[in-house]
Design a protein around this motif. Structure first.
Motif, PDB file in Angstrom:
ATOM      1  N   HIS A 157       0.803  -1.244   0.000  1.00 14.86           N
ATOM      2  CA  HIS A 157       0.000   0.000   0.000  1.00 14.86           C
ATOM      3  C   HIS A 157       0.822   1.273   0.000  1.00 14.86           C
ATOM      4  CE1 HIS A 157      -3.322  -2.674   0.783  1.00 14.86           C
ATOM      5  NE2 HIS A 157      -2.709  -3.152   1.841  1.00 14.86           N
ATOM      6  N   LYS A 175      -0.178   4.830   1.701  1.00 16.74           N
ATOM      7  CA  LYS A 175      -1.629   5.065   1.772  1.00 16.74           C
ATOM      8  C   LYS A 175      -2.208   4.510   3.071  1.00 16.74           C
ATOM      9  CE  LYS A 175      -2.750   4.876  -3.128  1.00 16.74           C
ATOM     10  NZ  LYS A 175      -1.735   4.120  -3.857  1.00 16.74           N
ATOM     11  N   TYR A 230      -6.160   3.974   4.611  1.00 16.22           N
ATOM     12  CA  TYR A 230      -7.564   4.071   4.205  1.00 16.22           C
ATOM     13  C   TYR A 230      -8.488   4.386   5.375  1.00 16.22           C
ATOM     14  CZ  TYR A 230      -5.901   1.773  -0.008  1.00 16.22           C
ATOM     15  OH  TYR A 230      -5.217   1.465  -1.156  1.00 16.22           O
ATOM     16  N   HIS A 250      -5.978  -6.146   3.435  1.00 17.34           N
ATOM     17  CA  HIS A 250      -5.948  -5.019   4.382  1.00 17.34           C
ATOM     18  C   HIS A 250      -5.958  -5.476   5.838  1.00 17.34           C
ATOM     19  CE1 HIS A 250      -6.550  -2.292   1.025  1.00 17.34           C
ATOM     20  NE2 HIS A 250      -7.431  -3.180   0.574  1.00 17.34           N
ATOM     21  N   ASP A 310      -5.439   0.614   7.457  1.00 16.62           N
ATOM     22  CA  ASP A 310      -6.843   1.059   7.458  1.00 16.62           C
ATOM     23  C   ASP A 310      -7.252   1.345   8.905  1.00 16.62           C
ATOM     24  OD1 ASP A 310      -9.610   1.322   7.282  1.00 16.62           O
ATOM     25  OD2 ASP A 310      -9.890  -0.428   6.020  1.00 16.62           O
ATOM     26  N   GLU A 367      -9.804   8.182   1.247  1.00 16.16           N
ATOM     27  CA  GLU A 367     -11.169   7.767   1.574  1.00 16.16           C
ATOM     28  C   GLU A 367     -11.558   6.659   0.601  1.00 16.16           C
ATOM     29  OE1 GLU A 367     -14.333  10.729   1.660  1.00 16.16           O
ATOM     30  OE2 GLU A 367     -15.810   9.112   1.853  1.00 16.16           O
ATOM     31  N   ARG A 368     -12.045   5.556   1.141  1.00  9.76           N
ATOM     32  CA  ARG A 368     -12.386   4.382   0.336  1.00  9.76           C
ATOM     33  C   ARG A 368     -13.861   4.072   0.505  1.00  9.76           C
ATOM     34  NH1 ARG A 368     -13.652   0.015   3.611  1.00  9.76           N
ATOM     35  NH2 ARG A 368     -12.854   0.075   5.725  1.00  9.76           N
ATOM     36  N   TYR A 392     -12.872  -0.954  -1.068  1.00  7.93           N
ATOM     37  CA  TYR A 392     -11.562  -0.302  -1.167  1.00  7.93           C
ATOM     38  C   TYR A 392     -11.354   0.410  -2.505  1.00  7.93           C
ATOM     39  CZ  TYR A 392     -10.393  -2.151   3.372  1.00  7.93           C
ATOM     40  OH  TYR A 392     -10.411  -2.401   4.715  1.00  7.93           O
ATOM     41  N   VAL A 397     -11.294   3.885  -4.414  1.00 10.14           N
ATOM     42  CA  VAL A 397     -10.958   5.206  -3.884  1.00 10.14           C
ATOM     43  C   VAL A 397     -12.095   6.190  -4.122  1.00 10.14           C
ATOM     44  CG1 VAL A 397      -9.355   7.151  -4.137  1.00 10.14           C
ATOM     45  CG2 VAL A 397      -8.503   4.791  -4.212  1.00 10.14           C
TER      46      VAL A 397
END
Ligand code: V47
Length: 364
Positions: free
Chosen positions: A53, A56, A58, A291, A314, A354-355, A359, A361
């Motif tokens: 990832h 990033k 989430y 995740h 996340d 923001e997902r 997941y 985007v």
């Protein structure tokens, strides 16, 4: 080659396997849990997190609804469940549930997360009408509803197969299943804490049936009560094998046990070190689950922030109202705003994304 920052020599061979992208073994999992080199374990988990990832992290704009706490299971670790008619038992009517959805109609919610107990009497039509009614009000929202335990219970009550139950729920608007109800798969722990609950084989089989029908699910592990390190590792191994077969788990969420008002209120729950180690080891062992989620309601926003440096990618979402953990003594807020989540992520040196539930985007 040695990796700077790793102190425990027992982590060196594991580092070599992680660097080569090789799958870790049960023994590696136990060695990781037993290591006191928390930063070393975190470093290894970050190698995997960054490979998958980058920087990033989430989050989701979501709303939780716990429609009823009436439950036939009577699990010892749970402060939320009540027998029908007992003090504190509640069940929301469909208009009450719809009012909760309408209250938030103006907010850019992309997911409603719905979990309750295994109710002895509510008809299957209650669940179908709930999904239909929410979808009629907010067609764009993804409904992540009913754990594998609830689904098996509904199938039982409706005298339908699990597959037909899932298909009916899907036709009514179900988008995916949350990961609750897995607890720890160890028979020793379950005999003592939740003998009435759906078996581990049952939980895995509902999740896999969902995957086969095109519904993603999450997976959890409740830790920090009476389970051993080996039992945690076995739980993770079972999830990894199930994921090899059907591939539908989106996220794994270790759930930190909260003891207040439960049948285990003499326990203290996991330490911060244990929380971080469990998240990091989960990232390392579950090489096929995309995740790893820190549920800030249970961990607290501060530890969730630090967990972004220990393999987590996340931090769940806005949540807004949560009962299961708060009834067990959680002192965390009921919700966080988008801006609080983004600040928490940015201050950890990550990029907030923001997902939606799957997941995809929404905004970065
Ligand atoms: O299944 C019950 C656990 C779960 C306690 O899928 C407790 O994204 C801590 O599964 N202390 C429900 N935990 C919550 C859940 C969940 C939460 C957030 C995100 C997702 C997801 C799933 O809570 C139950 C049970 O395992 N639980 N009692 C307790 N005293």
């Amino acid at each position: 080659m040695n990796l700077p920052g790793i102190q425990d020599p027992a982590l060196q061979p594991i580092y070599e396997r992680v660097a080569a992208g090789r799958r870790l073994s049960r023994e590696d999992g136990c060695a990781l849990f037993e290591s006191h080199d928390l930063l070393g374990v975190g470093r290894l988990a970050q190698m995997v997190r960054e490979r998958l990832h980058g920087r990033k992290a989430y989050y989701i704009y979501n709303q939780h609804i716990n429609y009823s706490n009436i439950c036939v299971n009577g699990c010892k670790f749970c402060a939320f469940g009540r027998q029908a008619g007992a003090a504190g038992a509640y069940e929301m009517s469909l208009p009450e549930i719809f009012a909760k959805v309408e209250e938030r109609q103006a907010e850019p919610i992309t997911e409603i997360h719905i979990v309750g107990g295994c109710h002895p009497d509510l008809p299957f039509s209650y669940y179908l009408d709930m999904l239909h009614g929410i979808k009629a009000r907010r067609p764009e929202v993804h409904l992540q509803a009913f754990t594998a335990v609830e689904v098996a219970h509904l199938a039982d009550k409706a005298e339908m197969s699990v597959a037909d139950t899932l298909l009916a729920l899907k036709a009514a608007g179900l988008g995916s299943l949350p990961g609750g109800g897995a607890e720890v798969f160890s028979p020793r722990v379950r005999t003592s804490l939740c003998p009435e609950k759906l078996s581990p084989e049952g939980w895995v089989s509902v999740a896999q049936e969902a995957h086969r029908l095109g519904l993603n699910t999450n997976a959890t592990m409740l830790y920090g009560h009476m389970e051993t390190v080996e039992e945690r590792v076995d739980h993770l191994m079972k999830l990894r094998s199930a994921q090899d077969e059907t591939g539908g788990f989106l996220a794994f969420i270790p759930l930190a046990f909260h003891p207040a008002n439960t049948g285990l209120s003499d326990l203290t729950g996991p330490s911060a070190i244990d929380d971080l180690k469990t998240l990091a080891v989960s990232r390392l062992l579950l090489d096929n689950v995309p995740h790893i989620k820190a549920f800030w309601v249970m961990l607290g926003p501060k530890l969730s922030q630090i967990s972004l440096c220990f393999g987590v990618d996340d931090v769940d979402g806005t949540v807004m109202e949560e009962r299961i953990t708060h009834m067990a003594g959680a002192e965390t807020p009921q919700g966080l705003t988008r801006s609080q989540l983004e600040t928490l992520i940015r201050e950890a040196g990550c990029e907030p994304v923001e997902r939606d539930t799957l997941y995809r985007v929404i905004a970065a």
